[in-house]
Structures are given as C-alpha cells and as structure tokens.
Design an enzyme around this catalytic site. Structure first.
Site, PDB file in Angstrom:
ATOM      1  N   HIS A  73      30.094  47.215  33.073  1.00  0.00           N
ATOM      2  CA  HIS A  73      30.672  46.428  31.991  1.00  0.00           C
ATOM      3  C   HIS A  73      30.854  45.009  32.490  1.00  0.00           C
ATOM      4  O   HIS A  73      31.409  44.803  33.563  1.00  0.00           O
ATOM      5  CB  HIS A  73      32.004  47.035  31.555  1.00  0.00           C
ATOM      6  N   LEU A 125      39.298  46.900  32.679  1.00  0.00           N
ATOM      7  CA  LEU A 125      38.404  46.414  31.654  1.00  0.00           C
ATOM      8  C   LEU A 125      39.055  45.434  30.678  1.00  0.00           C
ATOM      9  O   LEU A 125      40.194  45.599  30.290  1.00  0.00           O
ATOM     10  CB  LEU A 125      37.928  47.626  30.851  1.00  0.00           C
TER      11      LEU A 125
END
Lengths: 237, 574, 114, 98
Positions: free
Chosen positions: B237, B247
C-alpha cells in the site's frame, strides 16, 4: 534511544499463589510504542511475559492494560510521552489468566444481555434503508467502541458489583436504541432498566477517562436514563 | 475434547462471519479464532467497500468489472470478477440491512467516495464507488456481522489456535486446535470446513497487517500437499505511516489528498496523467519508490509526503477521524496543518489458497477439488484480484465469496458424512507442541524472525530481481535451519504465547519460501510483482496463474490459464 | 488505585459516605424531636446543644449536608444534559461554593466558641 | 422493572425537595424565621419528612445491592430497610402531630 524501566505485575494463577512485580529495563526509541517495549522484553529478556496484541494501531482492542494507573492500549501509548518508570498491570476487575492477560468472558456476556444486534423484522426495502445524517449523528460516537474492556474495568460500581451491566454493555444498548433503523426499542430498554442496569451508573466518569477511543460513555448512559424516564411518563399517562 | 459440527469456520473476519451467517441457516456452525472475533484484522480496514450503487454519481457493475480486470493487470479471472461486481450492489444493501452504519449522503442513502483505480466509463475519470463508514469501514462491517451471528446461535471458539486441518483421501475431516487459555487440544469433526484465516503480511518487516496475520492455515494446507496460487503477488500500500507501516487509507486521496516529493511536486501526475493520485496501488507504490530512488524523497530521506492540508477541515474530521488521531498520536502531526511522511507498506496478499467461485479449495491446477474444504477472504485466491487488488475490493471479496462459500457448504452438508479425525492426527498435533516446547538451541525467536522479515522486505518487496530473489531463497533456507534451534523459555500450558509465536514463525518461513520462489520463477513484471530484470509484462509467456506445490524442501510450480471473457489484455495506462 | 482519586470518583465517594451518614442522622434527629412532647427531656437535650463538642458535631452535619446537596445539584445538572466535559469544572465549582456557604453557615453555630 | 425507573427519578425529585426544605429549615432554625405552626407548616414538615426518609433509604437500598450479592440476602436487607423506613415514618408522623 533511552532506557525505560518497566515494572510489570506478573501472575500465573495456576503456578503461583500471588502476583509478583518484576522490573525490566528496555532501550526504546522515542517513536516507539509501549507495546514495542513489551515485545522487546518478550523477545529478548523473558519469553514467558504474556500479553495480548494484534493490530498495533488502536482498532482491535486487544492490548488494553493498566499503564501507570490508567487503563489504555499499549499500542496507542507512545513511549516518549511516558516517564522513565512505567508500571504495567492487567486490567482490574477481570480475573487474571496470566500476567497481563485477563479473562473477559463476563465482560462480553454483559453485552449479549442487551441484544447487541440490529433488530428489524419489517420487510426491508429493495435498496438501503434511508437514514438521515442527523439520525446517524446520534450513534456516530457509540459505533466506534472497540470492546477493549478499559471502561468497565475502571468502573467502581463494577468493582463491587459484577452483576452490573457496566459501561460497555450500556453503550452497546445505546448504539442500537438510538439507531433509527432498529425496532426493538421496548425489549432492549427492558434489558437495561432493571436494578443491575442503568441505575447502577453513578456518573463517576472513570469510563470516559479510561476509553482509548475517547467516547463519552457516561454521557451516552445519561441519555439512556433520560430516555427511560421520558418513556416511563409517556406510558403512564 | 471432541466437537461435532456441520460446519467449522477458521477465522472470524468478514469472510468467516459472512459464511457463518449463511451456513447457520442450515446446520450447526463453529467459528474458531485465535483472537476474539471482533479483534480480527478485518476491523482495521479503513476506506471502503466497493459497489456500483450509483448513489453519488452514475456508475455500473460493468465499469466496476472493467476497472477490476484492468487493476488486476489482466491476471484476474474475469468470470469470478463478474460474479463479484454483479453481486456487489445486493451485498452492500444486505450489509446495510444487517445493521452496518454506513456514512450517508444528504438524502440518507449510503455515501460513496473515490478510490484508487475505480473509474467511470472504462477509465475516463475517477468515480465515487467506495461505500464507507467514516474511516472505520472494516470495524463497522465486522461489528455488524459479529452481532448478527448472535441470534443465530453460532458457536464461537475464541482464542483457539489451529494446529492442523485434517485431509485424508481428498476429503477434509475437520480441524485440530489448541485452546490457548489452558493448552488443551480440541478436535472439531465437520462435514465442511472453511478456511477464512486472513492474510500473512507479517512475512514483511513493514506492514499494515496485525500480529495475528501470519498465514498459519495457508502454510498448513501447503504442507499437506495442496497448492498455493499466485503467491508472488503481494500488494504494497503506497501510504503507510513512515517507520510504522500503519495505513493511511486511499480514501484520503479520493477526497483530495495528494502525494508530493521534496520539490513539492505532485509527482503522480507524471505516472498516471488521467487519474493521478488515484492510480492503483501497485503503480503508486512504485512511483513513490522511484521518487525516493531518484533522490526526490523528503530531505533526502526514504519517504514522501502525503498532503491532506488541501482537504477541507470539516471533511477531514467527519470522514477521517481515525487517521487524524493516528497521525496525532504516532507522528505528532495534525494532518490538517502539515503533510504526513509516508512509505509503501506490505498490505495485502493477492495470492492464496486456490478456490472456485463457490469457495471450494482446488487440489491442482486443473480444477480438481477437495471434498468438504472451502476457503474465502484474503487467504483465498479466487482469483478476483489477479496481480494487483484495487482498493475497497477486498472487503467486497470477503463478503461476496464468504456468503457463496456459506451457501455451498450448506448445500454440500446435506449429503455429506461428518469427518472423523483419527487418533494419530491428534497425536501428531500434540507432538508438534511438545517438540516445539522441548526444542533446545541457542537461537532467540525475536532475532530470527526479524532477520526473515528484514530479508523479505529488502529483497522481495516493491522491486525485485533474480539475484536478490536467489539470495533470499538461500537466506530463508538458513533461517529455516536456525529456527530448528529456537529455545522457548515459557514451558507452561496456560496462555503460552511464546509457543504460538514459534508455531506462527514456522508458518511465516514456509510462506516466505513460497513467495520468494514464486517471485523468482515469474520472469515478467505484472501488477504488484515488478522485476527490474524483466520490467515488461509478458502476456505471451506469463498470462497464467502460478500454482506452487511443496516438494520436499523446495517449491515446485505448475500453471493455470487465466479466464478471459469480456476484456482482452491491453496496455495498462491510467 | 488512581481511579479512586479522580474528580468524578472522589465526588461519588463523598456522596456515598455523606448519604449514609445523613440517613443515620435521621434517627438521631427524630429522637431529638420526640423530646418535644417531654419538656424535661427537651430541656436536657437543649442544654446538651451548648456543649462545644456537640457544636462541632453540628457543624460537621452542616458540612455533610452541603457536600451532599452541592454534589447532588452537580449530578442533577449532568443528568439534565450538561456535557461531560463540564463534570470536573462543576465539581470544583460545587466544592468552592459549598465551602463558602459552609463557612458562612457554620458561623452562627461555632461563632460562640471560636 | 418500571419500578427502578421511577425510583431513580424520584430520588432526584426528593433531592430537590430536600434541598429547598433544608434551606428553609436552616433559615428558621438559625436566623429566627417564622414560628412553625399552622396547616402549611404542617404540610411542609410532612413532605419534608417523607422526602428525607425516601431519599435516604432508597439510597441505602441502592448501595446495598452493590455490596450484597446473594439474592436471598438482598431480599432480607431490602425487607429490613423497608420496615425501618416505615417505622421511622410512623414515628415522624407521631411527632409532627403534636
């Protein structure tokens, strides 16, 4: 890197008769979390140190413990905000399984008493049920609960009365009672207005201070109390 | 202790619980989890779940299908993708009816936002397709599913660690698990077993994955001789918090956040002129790493900035409360005032246990199946994500295929015999624990594990090459030997997490080997798998799925053609 | 047990202890009032009230009443919807005004002996 | 279960009554207020007495529940508290009826 002193309450009830305090010194980078410190101890000094952990960023609710007297998530406690001596204990009011791991069975059972699921037997529309932003606003805070158990463990009523539903279960009840899509108002309200429910909350606010997600739990419980009273007079008219 | 159930489900994330709700309508269901159900890693999903509801602007499942196929770099099986995209709308509506508190539009409909790689009219411009609940979508959906399991009388076995999935004569008989609390071994005989155990991001040093994401069940099945599909494709990611890997959802870029380099340049404009910062994750990750490699990282360091100061404060606080808090807690940065340092972080495994569209586990590359064994969610490979998953398709994958597996299991259970796990399988599991506890040597688990994770990160992440991968394979082999000499200090039966660490580490090594070997054999670049030495996609030789099998201490490969229906492979440009 | 020392928890303990004490006091108060029917006994008890020791007791009683009432007002305000973030402020306001009123109120009781 | 809702609410109501009553009581006792005679005073004293007993004993009942865990013991204590409260009310009325 800076050295921190972790003073940890250790206890294995199957092998020992009483808890013992054990101290570890740990080298920590200021960016690290308290959880990193515990992992360092487990990896480098004492593999028997036992604690729960999973997501490591404050959303799964595994690593709630009592840190310097205050309940919180080890993964959400930055070491640079801590003094050099850190005292770590398991959450109070739950039976200890081992070290920082407590038995949360009772805690989870409490939530189940309040029918913690959306109930609506009406035939659903083809698309989503509509819910206005205002209606959703009411439950926005309550849905962020991660069931870490910090609140109930900080509640003096729960300390002395394990039959009390406790803040987490009441918050769960709130989440559904105030959901505009739910239809089990009476039944669910009935599950929280008994003697061991709402009324055992004495607005002590420890739960609010303990909540790592900063939910105003007492505020929500107060709203439930007011709703119960309002409902009482409406029905008795 | 021996339990008898119609269906046993391993894992209590979205796929497991969605399947449980379905299977419980037709029989008894046990859900095993090594955590508590709501602690599953699905809860960390932030940004959204994709469906062409068209609540905010025109959209269609066909466009969703196209985006997913293109996003997968044409490696996704189009029949499966079509099932997913067609079923998406019904799925979201159903979740809403189950109680998921989705964020709303002003008319009270489910709100939607832009996400990477999701476009209108076959790639024209970004479209609002991701349904969300602020930035806690996973948490909201997982809670609702868990809650709905309650009135159905589903049996939860929390803090049970799976030791073995017993397969004999091409039929799965059930599961052997360790009750963590007291060290007891439990046997679950089942008509059908669903593996919904999630991902294995912990093979990498920097990952957004939870500590629990160690891929135990994939490794168990691999050891049992079953194949693992497309393991070389691991998604990084683009925006993990620098140094931590936590994240920051793609949703922030959907709402106007941008990536910038040291020259304050919005560099994604160069890599994906049409959709810029909403390029799929593989491209964005590579772009960031390229910027850093070419010296345009911030202050010469190895990160770039994610600038959210352009998002109106109200939008930031309403739709991204969680990540605003992360940034403040972990970085001391208020994202409304200052850009956030980010770096790609290991995030999602496209590969996994090969299954058909009803979750049946395949035992070879020719679509043979194992009776009574199913898989769904991140651990499975249907394959709808191909070489690269689009954001907000993973939650959709879990609920769509979780449900389908649940229905399929209920169907199979009607005429199936309950499995019967024999004594020797149970003894084997017990002796695994015994051996692990009694093992003697001079290695510490923490050291060896971080060695593996660092090697994987250095040699097998966003950019890969033959030399590095070969080095990695031999390093893993050394680590495998070292792991034989790990000593445990904790010998107790009660909540022995050190023992679990050791068992999980064995699985991590096993999976690392499969990932590295799979990456080494695929001599092309596709989606998340980028080889410096083969920088081009090679449809002539490599438009096919990798099936990795265990052969003694090495990995053997077979291949399976990709199912192509509507969209022929094209050059992938955004 | 640091949780015991937070404002909300402290207020709760005071409320509890003062509540129990005041309920017990009802017995004494009714006993005192019952002497209204018996002039001899009444006079005896009246005299007892001049004892400085009893005066302090009476001041203590006032303190309990004030503490319980003011925290009671705080709780009712919070029940009526005053937001949680005000609870500590309300505690300190209650403590302060309660203290002042106690000082004023105890003057006629203790004035004679101090 | 309705009972508990009412009890909680009435605890607040009696609290407010007591507060008002006490202020008046304190004023008449220590600042030489009006003589406490006549039907209004009688009514006031009566309500004041009932509120005090209700408020106090209801409070005790609540506290008891939190520290006594056996259902049987709870019932016994509840009985004792109710009888005591009724007795006190009787005595109070007797005194007020002078």
């Amino acid at each position: 890197m800076k050295t921190y002193n972790f003073k940890i309450k250790r206890f294995n009830p199957s092998e020992e008769s009483s808890p013992q305090w054990q101290e570890f010194s740990v080298q920590m980078d200021p960016m690290e979390r308290l959880l990193d410190g515990l992992i360092k101890i487990k990896d480098n000094s004492d593999g028997t140190l036992t604690f729960r952990r999973s997501c490591a960023h404050g959303i799964c609710g595994s690593c709630a413990m009592k840190i310097n007297g205050k309940n919180g998530l080890a993964c959400q406690t930055l070491i640079k905000n801590m003094p050099e001596r850190i005292t770590i204990e398991p959450l109070a009011a739950y039976p200890v399984i081992k070290d920082l791991v407590v038995d949360m069975t009772q805690f989870f059972m409490k939530s189940e008493e309040v029918l913690p699921y959306l109930i609506n037997a009406e035939t659903p529309p083809e698309r989503e049920r509509l819910q206005s932003k205002d209606e959703q606003q009411k439950i926005l805070e309550s849905i962020t609960c991660i069931m870490c158990g910090s609140c109930t463990s900080s509640c003096p009523t729960y300390w002395s009365d394990k039959e009390y539903l406790g803040p987490a279960a009441l918050l769960k009840a709130y989440r559904f009672i105030f959901d505009s899509r739910d239809r089990a108002f009476d039944e669910r309200l009935g599950r929280i207005i008994h003697a061991q429910g709402l009324w055992r909350c004495h607005s002590i606010y420890n739960c609010v201070e303990a909540c790592p997600k900063e939910i105003d739990i007492t505020g929500h419980i107060t709203e439930l109390k007011r709703l119960a009273v309002k409902n009482f007079f409406k029905r008795n008219k | 202790m021996i339990h008898q159930f119609d269906t046993v489900i391993i894992g209590s994330g979205l796929a497991g619980l969605r399947a449980a709700i379905e299977a419980a309508k037709y029989g008894s269901v046990a859900v095993l989890t090594k955590l508590f159900p709501t602690r599953s890693h699905s809860t960390s999903a932030q940004g959204g779940i994709g469906a062409a509801l068209g609540n905010e602007e025109p959209d269609s499942p066909e466009w969703h299908l196209y985006d997913t196929v293109k996003g997968s770099d044409y490696l996704g099986d189009q029949d499966a993708i079509e099932i997913m995209c067609e079923d998406a709308i019904r799925t979201i509506v159903e979740l809403e009816h189950l109680g998921v508190p989705f964020s709303r539009t002003t008319e009270g409909k489910i709100a939607q936002r832009r996400f990477g790689g999701h476009t209108r009219n076959f790639g024209e411009a970004p479209v609002r397709r991701a349904c969300y609940s602020a930035d806690r979508t996973g948490h909201a959906v997982l809670s609702a599913l868990y809650e709905q399991c309650k009135p159905l009388g589903i049996n939860f076995f929390s803090e049970f660690h799976v030791l073995d999935i017993v397969i004999e004569n091409n039929k799965c008989h059930g599961v052997i698990a360790l009750q963590i609390e007291n060290g007891e071994i439990h046997v679950f005989n089942a008509k059908s077993t669903l593996v919904a155990s999630g991902g294995y991001g912990k093979v990498f040093k920097t990952t957004s994955n939870a500590f629990a994401s160690t891929g135990d069940c994939l490794s168990i099945l691999f050891n049992a001789g079953l194949p693992l599909e497309d393991m070389e494709f691991f998604q990084f990611h683009p925006t993990g918090l620098y140094g931590l890997g936590i994240l920051i959802t793609e949703g922030v870029r959907g709402e106007g956040g941008v990536l910038i380099n040291v020259q304050s340049e919005r560099f994604m404009e160069r890599y994906a002129p049409a959709i810029k910062d909403l390029a799929p994750r593989d491209m964005a990750s590579r772009a960031i790493m390229t910027e850093i490699k070419e010296g345009r990282g911030i202050d010469g360091k190895d990160y770039v900035h994610l600038d959210l100061t352009r998002i109106p404060n109200q939008v930031l606080s309403e739709r991204f409360p969680e990540i605003t808090t992360f940034c403040k807690i972990y970085m001391g940065i208020d994202p409304s005032e200052k850009p956030i340092p980010v770096l790609p972080t290991a995030h999602y495994a496209m590969g996994g246990i090969p299954t058909d569209a009803d979750g049946r586990v395949l035992n070879d590359e020719k679509a043979g199946v194992i009776k009574g064994l199913y898989a769904a969610g991140e651990c499975a490979c249907v394959s709808v994500h191909g070489a690269n998953r689009l954001g907000c398709n993973s939650l959709l994958d879990t609920v769509v295929f979780g449900r389908r597996a649940g229905i399929a299991m209920a169907g199979e259970n009607k005429n199936a015999e309950r499995g019967n796990i024999h004594r020797d399988a149970i003894d084997n599991a017990a002796s695994l624990i015994d051996l692990t506890i009694k093992r003697k040597g001079d290695q510490r688990i923490g050291d060896v594990r971080s060695e593996l994770q660092t090697d994987m990160m250095d040699l097998c992440s966003v950019f890969r090459n033959e030399q590095g991968l070969k080095e990695l394979v031999s390093k893993i082999s050394i680590i495998e030997d070292k792991a034989e000499h790990i000593t445990l200090k904790d010998k107790s039966k009660i909540f022995n997490t050190e023992l679990l660490d050791a068992i999980e580490f064995g699985h991590l090594i096993n999976l690392s080997k499969v990932i590295a070997s799979s990456a080494l054999q695929r001599e092309e670049s596709r989606g998340a798998h980028f080889r410096d030495d083969f920088p081009q996609r090679d449809d002539a030789d490599w438009l096919k799925h990798t099936f990795a099998f265990k052969k003694e201490r090495v990995v053997e490969f077979k291949h399976k053609p990709v199912k192509i229906t509507k969209f022929q492979p094209e050059e992938r440009k955004y | 047990m640091r949780y015991r020392l937070r404002a909300g928890s402290f207020a709760w303990m005071i409320q509890r202890i003062s509540g129990v004490a005041l309920t017990i006091y009802i017995f004494f108060h009714l006993y005192y009032l019952s002497s209204l029917r018996d002039p001899v006994k009444f006079e005896l008890l009246r005299k007892l009230l001049d004892d400085p020791f009893v005066k302090f007791g009476e001041a203590g009683l006032l303190l309990l009443v004030i503490a319980h009432s003011f925290n009671g007002i705080r709780l009712i305000l919070l029940d009526m919807g005053v937001p949680t973030r005000m609870q500590k402020t309300l505690f300190f306001i209650a403590a302060l005004t309660g203290g002042i009123i106690f000082f004023i109120g105890s003057w006629p009781i203790l004035g004679g002996i101090l | 279960m309705r009972k508990e809702v009412f009890e909680w609410f009435f605890l607040r109501i009696t609290g407010v009554i007591l507060l008002a009553g006490l202020t008046l009581h304190f004023y008449t006792m220590h600042y030489n207020g009006p003589a406490q005679t006549g039907p209004y005073w009688r009514a006031f004293n009566f309500i004041f007495l009932l509120s005090a007993i209700y408020h106090g004993f209801n409070g005790l009942l609540g506290i008891m529940i939190e520290y006594v865990h056996s259902r049987a013991l709870q019932k016994i204590f509840e009985g004792v508290l109710i009888v005591t409260a009724l007795a006190l009310t009787g005595i109070g009325i007797y005194i007020l009826s002078v």
